[in-house]
Design a protein around this motif. Structure first.
Motif, short mmCIF file in Angstrom:
data_model
loop_
_atom_site.label_atom_id
_atom_site.label_comp_id
_atom_site.label_asym_id
_atom_site.label_seq_id
_atom_site.Cartn_x
_atom_site.Cartn_y
_atom_site.Cartn_z
N ILE A 170 9.10 15.20 -32.80
CA ILE A 170 8.54 14.69 -31.56
C ILE A 170 7.56 13.55 -31.85
CG2 ILE A 170 7.08 15.27 -29.57
CD1 ILE A 170 8.29 18.14 -29.77
N GLN A 171 6.70 13.74 -32.85
CA GLN A 171 5.70 12.73 -33.20
C GLN A 171 6.36 11.40 -33.57
OE1 GLN A 171 4.21 12.69 -37.16
NE2 GLN A 171 2.06 12.62 -36.50
N THR A 172 7.47 11.48 -34.30
CA THR A 172 8.17 10.27 -34.77
C THR A 172 9.20 9.76 -33.76
OG1 THR A 172 9.75 11.66 -35.97
CG2 THR A 172 7.84 10.84 -37.20
N ARG A 173 9.28 10.45 -32.60
CA ARG A 173 10.17 10.06 -31.51
C ARG A 173 11.64 10.17 -31.86
NH1 ARG A 173 6.91 4.96 -28.67
NH2 ARG A 173 4.91 6.06 -28.50
N PHE A 178 9.46 17.12 -25.94
CA PHE A 178 9.63 18.45 -25.37
C PHE A 178 8.37 19.27 -25.63
CE2 PHE A 178 14.25 17.57 -26.51
CZ PHE A 178 14.58 17.18 -25.23
N PRO A 179 8.04 20.18 -24.74
CA PRO A 179 6.83 20.99 -24.94
C PRO A 179 6.98 21.98 -26.09
CG PRO A 179 8.01 21.71 -22.99
CD PRO A 179 8.68 20.45 -23.44
N VAL A 180 5.90 22.13 -26.84
CA VAL A 180 5.82 23.11 -27.93
C VAL A 180 4.62 24.01 -27.64
CG1 VAL A 180 5.52 23.47 -30.41
CG2 VAL A 180 6.78 21.46 -29.58
N LEU A 209 -2.79 16.06 -31.34
CA LEU A 209 -3.24 17.41 -30.97
C LEU A 209 -2.70 17.83 -29.61
CD1 LEU A 209 -6.97 17.25 -32.15
CD2 LEU A 209 -5.03 18.27 -33.35
N ASP A 210 -2.25 16.84 -28.83
CA ASP A 210 -1.69 17.14 -27.51
C ASP A 210 -0.20 17.44 -27.56
OD1 ASP A 210 -4.19 16.67 -26.32
OD2 ASP A 210 -3.78 14.52 -26.14
N LEU A 211 0.38 17.42 -28.75
CA LEU A 211 1.82 17.67 -28.86
C LEU A 211 2.17 19.14 -28.72
CD1 LEU A 211 2.82 15.27 -31.80
CD2 LEU A 211 3.10 14.91 -29.33
N PHE A 212 1.17 20.02 -28.75
CA PHE A 212 1.44 21.44 -28.58
C PHE A 212 0.31 22.11 -27.82
CE2 PHE A 212 -1.03 21.17 -32.43
CZ PHE A 212 -1.82 22.30 -32.43
N LEU A 213 0.62 23.24 -27.22
CA LEU A 213 -0.35 24.06 -26.50
C LEU A 213 -0.59 25.33 -27.29
CD1 LEU A 213 -1.96 24.92 -23.88
CD2 LEU A 213 0.21 25.95 -23.11
#
Length: 251
Positions: A170-173, A178-180, A209-213
């Motif tokens: 996700i970070q590298t597109r 998608f939500p993690v 840090l916003d890529l996952f909950l």
């Protein structure tokens, strides 16, 4: 309590994969290996093509049904099914079984991508469909390919590998955003602190840090998936694509 393996066994039960990872082989052996990998991918594509949008749940195979995180996994599977997703797991026991069980308890769809190991891993009894994989990397690709979200419960090396691979893609597109969801604040406290230290040191961006909950709440997880998977990508309930009898496909 979690189960301890009776003895330490090399999990690479497939000698061909072990030989492949050991270094150069003859051209013929590499070609034969490539053909087998391709055929495993094709089998996986055929099995999963009609399962509908999935959410993949990762977690340890070692939790027992009496454990808190197993029960949490059941609730996670139920919530994902209520949203209209198919629950996809690694197909084995522990958290995987729990999530698949949760799906079945509420009439949802449940599928598994099971890896062939000499211990721990066997298909659980709550799967509508499953496939046994010989190759770890093929299985990992398919656990990601058909999912609109990833929920990570407590686990070991394999679970963290799957968690960080999803974040990296996700970070590298390479993969859409998608939500993690990382479930278990206390269990993952040190991991979360390390990730925050990575941001402080600049090895990842603060925005990463916003890529996952990180949460303990199944309800918060459900709302997160609803907002960032269903609403973000405009998902709607619809009739599934019908398999082709001409191609020998099954639903």
């Amino acid at each position: 309590m979690v189960k301890e393996p009776k003895k330490i066994i090399n999990p690479l039960v497939n000698p061909e994969e072990e030989a492949f990872m050991a270094g150069p082989q003859t051209r013929l052996k590499d070609f034969k290996f490539l053909i087998k990998v391709m055929l495993e991918f094709i089998r996986g594509f055929r099995m999963l093509h009609f399962v509908g949008p999935c959410v993949t749940v990762f977690g340890s195979a070692r939790f027992e049904p009496s454990d808190y995180f197993y029960k949490q996994g059941v609730k996670v599977g139920q919530a994902i099914s209520h949203l209209g997703f198919t629950v996809m797991t690694g197909g084995g026991p522990g958290i995987m079984e729990a999530a698949n069980k949760g799906a079945k308890l509420v009439g949802g769809k449940s599928v598994g991508c099971n890896i062939v190991l000499p211990f721990e891993q066997y298909p659980n009894t709550y799967l509508d469909k499953y496939m046994d994989f010989n190759y770890f990397f093929v299985r990992k690709v398919l656990l990601s390919k058909y999912s609109f979200a990833f929920v990570v419960l407590p686990g070991g090396f394999g679970t963290l590998d799957e968690f960080f691979e999803a974040l990296t893609l996700i970070q590298t597109r390479v993969m859409k955003r998608f939500p993690v969801v990382l479930m278990g604040k206390e269990f993952h406290q040190h991991l979360f602190e390390h990730i925050r230290s990575m941001a402080r040191e600049g090895t990842i961006s603060q925005e990463d840090l916003d890529l996952f909950l990180l949460t303990d709440s199944v309800e918060e997880m459900e709302n997160h998936l609803k907002k960032y998977a269903i609403e973000e990508f405009g998902l709607k309930r619809k009739s599934p694509v019908k398999p082709s009898k001409l191609l020998g496909e099954s639903s």
